[in-house]
Every structure is written in structure tokens, then in C-alpha cells.
Design a protein around this motif. Sequence first.
Motif, PDB file in Angstrom:
ATOM      1  N   SER A  94       0.824  -1.202   0.000  1.00 45.25           N
ATOM      2  CA  SER A  94       0.000   0.000   0.000  1.00 45.25           C
ATOM      3  C   SER A  94       0.857   1.251   0.000  1.00 45.25           C
ATOM      4  O   SER A  94       2.012   1.236   0.424  1.00 45.25           O
ATOM      5  N   GLY A  95       0.263   2.328  -0.484  1.00 46.12           N
ATOM      6  CA  GLY A  95       0.892   3.634  -0.409  1.00 46.12           C
ATOM      7  C   GLY A  95       0.086   4.493   0.521  1.00 46.12           C
ATOM      8  O   GLY A  95      -1.128   4.539   0.438  1.00 46.12           O
ATOM      9  N   ASP A  96       0.728   5.190   1.408  1.00 45.41           N
ATOM     10  CA  ASP A  96      -0.010   5.956   2.403  1.00 45.41           C
ATOM     11  C   ASP A  96      -0.327   7.350   1.879  1.00 45.41           C
ATOM     12  O   ASP A  96       0.180   8.348   2.355  1.00 45.41           O
ATOM     13  N   THR A  97      -1.163   7.381   0.874  1.00 46.39           N
ATOM     14  CA  THR A  97      -1.598   8.656   0.309  1.00 46.39           C
ATOM     15  C   THR A  97      -3.110   8.698   0.285  1.00 46.39           C
ATOM     16  O   THR A  97      -3.775   7.697   0.507  1.00 46.39           O
ATOM     17  N   ARG A 100      -4.990   6.080  -1.578  1.00 46.58           N
ATOM     18  CA  ARG A 100      -4.830   4.701  -1.125  1.00 46.58           C
ATOM     19  C   ARG A 100      -4.396   3.802  -2.279  1.00 46.58           C
ATOM     20  O   ARG A 100      -4.977   2.764  -2.531  1.00 46.58           O
TER      21      ARG A 100
ATOM     22  N   ASN B  32     -14.295   4.135  -4.132  1.00 50.34           N
ATOM     23  CA  ASN B  32     -13.176   4.608  -4.949  1.00 50.34           C
ATOM     24  C   ASN B  32     -13.058   3.637  -6.128  1.00 50.34           C
ATOM     25  O   ASN B  32     -13.141   2.429  -5.944  1.00 50.34           O
ATOM     26  N   TYR B  34     -10.936   2.524  -9.809  1.00 51.58           N
ATOM     27  CA  TYR B  34      -9.602   2.542 -10.408  1.00 51.58           C
ATOM     28  C   TYR B  34      -9.634   1.852 -11.776  1.00 51.58           C
ATOM     29  O   TYR B  34     -10.332   0.860 -11.968  1.00 51.58           O
ATOM     30  N   ARG B  94     -12.671   0.181  -4.233  1.00 50.90           N
ATOM     31  CA  ARG B  94     -12.335   0.100  -2.809  1.00 50.90           C
ATOM     32  C   ARG B  94     -13.457   0.760  -2.033  1.00 50.90           C
ATOM     33  O   ARG B  94     -13.869   1.866  -2.349  1.00 50.90           O
ATOM     34  N   ARG B  99      -9.363  -0.351   4.129  1.00 58.12           N
ATOM     35  CA  ARG B  99      -8.234   0.559   4.309  1.00 58.12           C
ATOM     36  C   ARG B  99      -7.455   0.708   3.008  1.00 58.12           C
ATOM     37  O   ARG B  99      -7.159   1.815   2.574  1.00 58.12           O
ATOM     38  N   TYR B 100      -7.095  -0.398   2.398  1.00 55.72           N
ATOM     39  CA  TYR B 100      -6.329  -0.330   1.156  1.00 55.72           C
ATOM     40  C   TYR B 100      -6.775  -1.335   0.115  1.00 55.72           C
ATOM     41  O   TYR B 100      -6.606  -1.084  -1.073  1.00 55.72           O
ATOM     42  N   GLN B 102      -8.262  -3.547  -2.708  1.00 59.48           N
ATOM     43  CA  GLN B 102      -9.113  -3.270  -3.845  1.00 59.48           C
ATOM     44  C   GLN B 102      -9.630  -4.599  -4.401  1.00 59.48           C
ATOM     45  O   GLN B 102      -8.981  -5.626  -4.286  1.00 59.48           O
TER      46      GLN B 102
END
Lengths: 114, 113
Positions: A94-97, A100, B32, B34, B94, B99-100, B102
Motif C-alpha cells: 500500500s501507499g499511504d496517500t 490509497r 473509490n 480505479y 475500494r 483501508r487499502y 481493492q
Amino acid sequence: AQSVTQLDSHVSVSEGTPVLLRCNYSSSYSPSLFWYVQHPNKGLQLLLKYTSAATLVKGINGFEAEFKKSETSFHLTKPSAHMSDAAEYFCVVSGDTGRRALTFGSGTRLQVQP
Amino acid sequence: SQTIHQWPATLVQPVGSPLSLECTVEGTSNPNLYWYRQAAGRGLQLLFYSVGIGQISSEVPQNLSASRPQDRQFILSSKKLLLSDSGFYLCAWRGLRDRYEQYFGPGTRLTVT
């Protein structure tokens, strides 16, 4: 910035033998880490995820991965390979931006021989 | 449960022709979204992401564009395709509680001839 390196582009095992797919990561933050699997001409399926809880993470289809901060590794293992495990596997960090974003490794193609 | 759809599944288009790929998500609100491209033998490249209707961020300058006309609809377009646009296009979503991680659609295989 974050990055992920999958150490093997191809891995071949015999059915019934253990599987080890290696992944090293780099991140400026405490990362979340994932393994995804992609069967030919299919989308990606989430196998498992690490989000700073237990360092040994169990996923679907008997796969598991261990987060080792000291080694910056997140290797994927399975005790006994099955023919249906043949696929491409992606290690992801993950990238903490705000968006996400995810950073994908280049993939490891797993072949399972009968 | 949530599902994500992409169509068409496969597409063969000549160079210079337009493109429209569609992605829709069911069972969630305000995801979200992508768009990724996967070229042969390579990993995934993030093309666009969207946090809401009409909000698009581009990651890589190119001749592609994206739009989000509805909350759960994400469209990838091009006015004139290039040979280098060939690849496997994946849409992902997401949720607000994720949290992250997808979740990916089945993908569209695009071949530009």
C-alpha cells in the motif's frame, strides 16, 4: 515511496509439494501488504492481506504469508500445491496517500506439474 | 454482496478508432474506483482513479481518458487508439471501510490492430 520486488518470475513445483513465492518490500510507512492471484484472462482475486495485526496471515485456498519486518519480506507459502494453484501471483504494497494506491510487483508465474 | 462488472470482455479495434470500456459496481455506495492496464508479461499500471462523481485523477499521461458519470459507473475512453494501447484493462473498487484492499473486475482484453 514504496516498492515491491518479487524475487522469482517463474516457479515450478510438483503437485503435492510445498509452494514458496518470495516478496520483498520497501516502504516509508508501516505498510499494508497483499497477495493477489490471477488465473489466465481473469481479474485479480485477493488471497490474503496484512494490516499490522498478526504477522502470520492465513488466506484462501490454504495459502498463508508471514510478515517479517526485520527482513522486509512477505513470502507466500502453501504446504501442498494443487493443480488449480497454477496462476500468476502478485505481491502488493500500500501507499499511504489519499488515494490509497497500491504498488504491484511484477508477478510470479506458478506452474504445477502433475 | 458487492460485484463488479466490466464489458466488453474482449475487443479488437483498428488503430485510430475510438474506445469505450465500461465498469459498474453493485452493492456498495461511493466507492473509490480505479482503472489499471496490464501489458503482456508486465505488472499492473494504474491509469486513473476516482473518489466520486466527476472526480478523476490521471496517473499516466496518454491518449486515454476516464469519466465517472454515476456513483458506481466508471468509463475508460479514447478518441484514437494506438497500437501501444493493447493490453488487459482492469477496473477495481475500494469501499469506504476498506483501508487499502481493492477488488477487481474480470477485465477487458483489448487488441489494437
